[in-house]
Design a protein around this motif. Structure first.
Motif, short mmCIF file in Angstrom:
data_model
loop_
_atom_site.label_atom_id
_atom_site.label_comp_id
_atom_site.label_asym_id
_atom_site.label_seq_id
_atom_site.Cartn_x
_atom_site.Cartn_y
_atom_site.Cartn_z
N LYS A 172 -14.31 14.66 2.81
CA LYS A 172 -13.03 15.14 2.32
C LYS A 172 -11.91 14.57 3.18
CE LYS A 172 -14.94 17.95 -0.69
NZ LYS A 172 -14.88 17.68 -2.15
N ARG A 173 -10.86 14.11 2.52
CA ARG A 173 -9.74 13.50 3.23
C ARG A 173 -8.68 14.55 3.55
NH1 ARG A 173 -8.24 9.17 -0.18
NH2 ARG A 173 -6.70 10.45 -1.28
N VAL A 174 -8.22 14.54 4.80
CA VAL A 174 -7.15 15.43 5.24
C VAL A 174 -6.08 14.57 5.90
CG1 VAL A 174 -6.52 17.36 6.75
CG2 VAL A 174 -8.77 17.33 5.61
N MET A 175 -4.83 14.72 5.45
CA MET A 175 -3.73 13.94 6.02
C MET A 175 -3.12 14.70 7.18
SD MET A 175 -3.94 11.32 4.09
CE MET A 175 -2.52 10.42 4.77
N VAL A 176 -2.86 13.98 8.27
CA VAL A 176 -2.27 14.59 9.47
C VAL A 176 -1.07 13.78 9.92
CG1 VAL A 176 -4.47 15.56 10.22
CG2 VAL A 176 -3.77 13.30 11.05
N ASP A 177 -0.09 14.46 10.52
CA ASP A 177 1.07 13.78 11.09
C ASP A 177 0.65 13.05 12.37
OD1 ASP A 177 2.71 14.82 9.09
OD2 ASP A 177 3.17 16.62 10.27
N PHE A 178 1.34 11.98 12.67
CA PHE A 178 1.09 11.29 13.93
C PHE A 178 2.39 10.84 14.55
CE2 PHE A 178 1.54 7.76 11.05
CZ PHE A 178 2.01 6.71 11.80
N LEU A 202 3.71 -0.03 13.87
CA LEU A 202 3.84 -0.78 12.63
C LEU A 202 3.85 0.16 11.43
CD1 LEU A 202 3.95 -3.39 11.00
CD2 LEU A 202 1.45 -3.57 11.23
N LEU A 203 2.98 1.15 11.42
CA LEU A 203 2.94 2.10 10.32
C LEU A 203 4.28 2.83 10.18
CD1 LEU A 203 -0.63 3.64 10.72
CD2 LEU A 203 0.15 2.13 8.89
N LYS A 204 4.81 3.27 11.29
CA LYS A 204 6.09 3.98 11.24
C LYS A 204 7.22 3.05 10.78
CE LYS A 204 4.93 7.62 14.53
NZ LYS A 204 5.17 8.24 15.85
N ASN A 205 7.13 1.79 11.17
CA ASN A 205 8.16 0.83 10.76
C ASN A 205 8.17 0.57 9.26
OD1 ASN A 205 9.14 0.50 13.35
ND2 ASN A 205 7.98 -1.37 13.77
N VAL A 206 7.03 0.78 8.62
CA VAL A 206 6.99 0.60 7.16
C VAL A 206 7.10 1.94 6.43
CG1 VAL A 206 5.68 -1.54 7.34
CG2 VAL A 206 4.46 0.61 6.97
N ALA A 251 0.83 -1.20 0.00
CA ALA A 251 0.00 0.00 0.00
C ALA A 251 0.87 1.25 0.00
CB ALA A 251 -0.93 0.00 1.21
N ARG A 252 1.92 1.25 0.80
CA ARG A 252 2.83 2.40 0.82
C ARG A 252 3.47 2.61 -0.54
NH1 ARG A 252 8.27 3.36 1.48
NH2 ARG A 252 8.79 5.37 2.45
N SER A 253 3.89 1.54 -1.17
CA SER A 253 4.54 1.67 -2.49
C SER A 253 3.58 2.22 -3.54
CB SER A 253 5.09 0.32 -2.94
OG SER A 253 4.06 -0.56 -3.37
N LEU A 254 2.28 1.99 -3.34
CA LEU A 254 1.27 2.48 -4.27
C LEU A 254 0.77 3.88 -3.90
CD1 LEU A 254 -0.86 -0.78 -4.71
CD2 LEU A 254 0.62 0.27 -6.44
N GLN A 279 -7.83 0.21 21.45
CA GLN A 279 -7.06 -1.01 21.73
C GLN A 279 -6.11 -1.35 20.59
OE1 GLN A 279 -9.20 -4.80 21.98
NE2 GLN A 279 -8.00 -5.35 23.77
N TYR A 280 -4.87 -1.59 20.93
CA TYR A 280 -3.80 -1.98 20.00
C TYR A 280 -3.41 -0.86 19.02
CZ TYR A 280 -4.98 -6.71 21.61
OH TYR A 280 -5.25 -7.82 22.37
N LEU A 281 -3.91 0.34 19.22
CA LEU A 281 -3.55 1.40 18.26
C LEU A 281 -2.12 1.90 18.47
CD1 LEU A 281 -6.80 3.45 17.65
CD2 LEU A 281 -5.92 1.40 16.51
N ASP A 282 -1.55 1.73 19.65
CA ASP A 282 -0.12 2.02 19.82
C ASP A 282 0.69 1.09 18.93
OD1 ASP A 282 -0.55 4.03 21.65
OD2 ASP A 282 -0.16 2.78 23.42
N GLU A 283 0.31 -0.20 18.93
CA GLU A 283 1.01 -1.17 18.07
C GLU A 283 0.78 -0.84 16.60
OE1 GLU A 283 -0.09 -3.54 21.84
OE2 GLU A 283 -0.83 -1.81 20.73
N ALA A 284 -0.41 -0.37 16.28
CA ALA A 284 -0.71 -0.02 14.89
C ALA A 284 0.15 1.14 14.42
CB ALA A 284 -2.19 0.32 14.74
N ARG A 285 0.27 2.18 15.25
CA ARG A 285 1.09 3.33 14.87
C ARG A 285 2.56 2.94 14.74
NH1 ARG A 285 -2.86 5.97 18.19
NH2 ARG A 285 -1.65 5.48 20.06
#
Length: 268
Positions: A262-268, A246-250, A217-220, A238-244
Motif C-alpha cells: 500500500k502506498r502512503v504519501m509523506v511530506d519531506f 531537485l524534487l522541490k525545484n520541480v 511526471a509531476r504534470s501527470l 548518497q546524493y539524496l540531498d540533491e534528489a530532494r
C-alpha cells in the motif's frame, strides 16, 4: 521524512555488506525508513553460464526474506524497515516473475528493466553490445518493455525509468515521445516512479530520471519515491540531498512510501 528505498547487499554478488550493515548505517545517518530491495534471482539465463555476480541465487531468496523480517523486528523503534524486491521485468517470463512476487509478503516491489533479451543494458561489461545495434531501436525496445512492465500489475513503482542512458549511449534523434509514453503507461496503471540518485556517479552524470521527465511526471500526477541504489553501506543515502532539492525545484513536496503493498504519501 528521510527515506532510502533502493538498496542492495552481498547476496546479489555485486554489492558488499550484510543487510544488517545497511540497517545500522541507516540508523547512523538518521533515516526514518530504509527499504531493503535486492535483485530478484535470474530466471531467463543460466546463472552458471551468464556473467557472474548478477543476482542472488534462487536458494537465497527465502533466506533474504527471512533475514529482512528478522531485522525489521530487531530494529523496531530505531528505524522502520520495509521489505522489498527489485524484480526485473523480462518479456516472456511474466508467469515466473509473478510466482516469485506472489510467494512472499513484500512491502513493495520495484519494477526495473535491465534486460533486453539476454543483454543487460545496465552492466558495464556488456556495453560492447551497443556497437552492433541501432541506438534508436534499442531505446524503442527498452521503453516498450517499461510500458509492458507497468501494465503487468506486478509492481509498486518503476525503478530508474530512463536507466538506458546510463553509459551515455544515446540516439541522434529525439526520444521524448518514448519517455513520455513510458510515463503515460505508469500513470495509466497507477504506479509511482523513483528518483534514483545513482546516476550522478555513472557516466551519464544525471539522475534517473532527468529533470524533464520529472516535470512530465509531476504534470501527470505520478507519485515519486527516492533511492540511492547503493551497493555499499557507506553509499546509503548518497546524493539524496540533491534528489530532494531537485524534487522541490520541480514542485514535488511529498514522497511515496510503501507498506504491505500500500502506498502512503509523506511530506519531506
Amino acid at each position: 521524512m528521510l527515506i532510502d528505498y533502493h538498496t542492495h547487499h552481498e547476496r546479489c554478488g555485486h554489492a558488499v555488506g550484510t543487510l544488517e550493515d545497511y540497517v545500522k548505517r541507516g540508523i547512523e545517518i538518521g533515516l526514518q525508513q530504509i527499504g531493503l530491495s535486492d535483485h530478484m534471482p535470474l530466471l531467463h539465463v543460466d546463472p552458471a553460464e551468464y556473467y557472474p555476480e548478477m543476482a542472488m541465487p534462487m536458494e537465497e531468496l527465502p533466506k533474504y526474506v527471512e533475514e529482512c523480517l528478522y531485522l525489521k523486528e530487531k530494529y523496531k523503534g530505531q528505524i522502520d524497515i520495509r521489505v522489498g524486491l527489485e524484480a526485473d521485468y523480462i518479456e516472456g517470463w511474466e508467469e515466473a516473475i509473478e510466482r516469485i512476487i506472489r510467494k512472499y509478503s513484500w512491502d513493495y516491489v520495484i519494477g526495473s528493466v535491465h534486460f533486453l533479451g539476454t543483454w543487460d543494458i545496465s552492466d558495464f561489461r556488456q556495453t560492447g553490445e551497443w556497437e552492433n545495434r541501432d541506438r534508436m531501436q534499442v531505446y524503442e525496445q527498452y521503453y516498450d518493455a517499461v510500458c509492458k512492465a507497468a501494465a503487468t500489475g506486478f509492481y509498486d513503482y518503476i525503478g530508474h525509468i530512463d536507466v538506458i542512458k546510463r553509459f551515455g549511449f544515446k540516439p541522434d534523434g529525439d526520444v521524448t515521445h518514448l519517455e513520455d509514453a513510458a510515463l503515460q503507461a505508469v500513470s495509466k496503471h497507477g504506479l509511482a516512479i523513483e528518483l534514483n540518485a545513482s546516476g550522478l556517479r555513472m557516466p551519464v552524470e544525471e539522475m534517473f530520471p532527468g529533470r524533464r521527465m520529472l516535470e512530465k511526471a509531476r504534470s501527470l500526477g505520478i507519485p515519486l519515491t527516492i533511492g540511492s541504489d547503493c551497493h555499499q553501506p557507506e553509499r546509503l543515502g548518497q546524493y539524496l540531498d540533491e534528489a530532494r532539492t531537485l524534487l522541490k525545484n520541480v514542485g514535488i513536496t511529498q514522497l511515496a512510501t510503501f507498506e504491505a503493498r500500500k502506498r502512503v504519501m509523506v511530506d519531506f
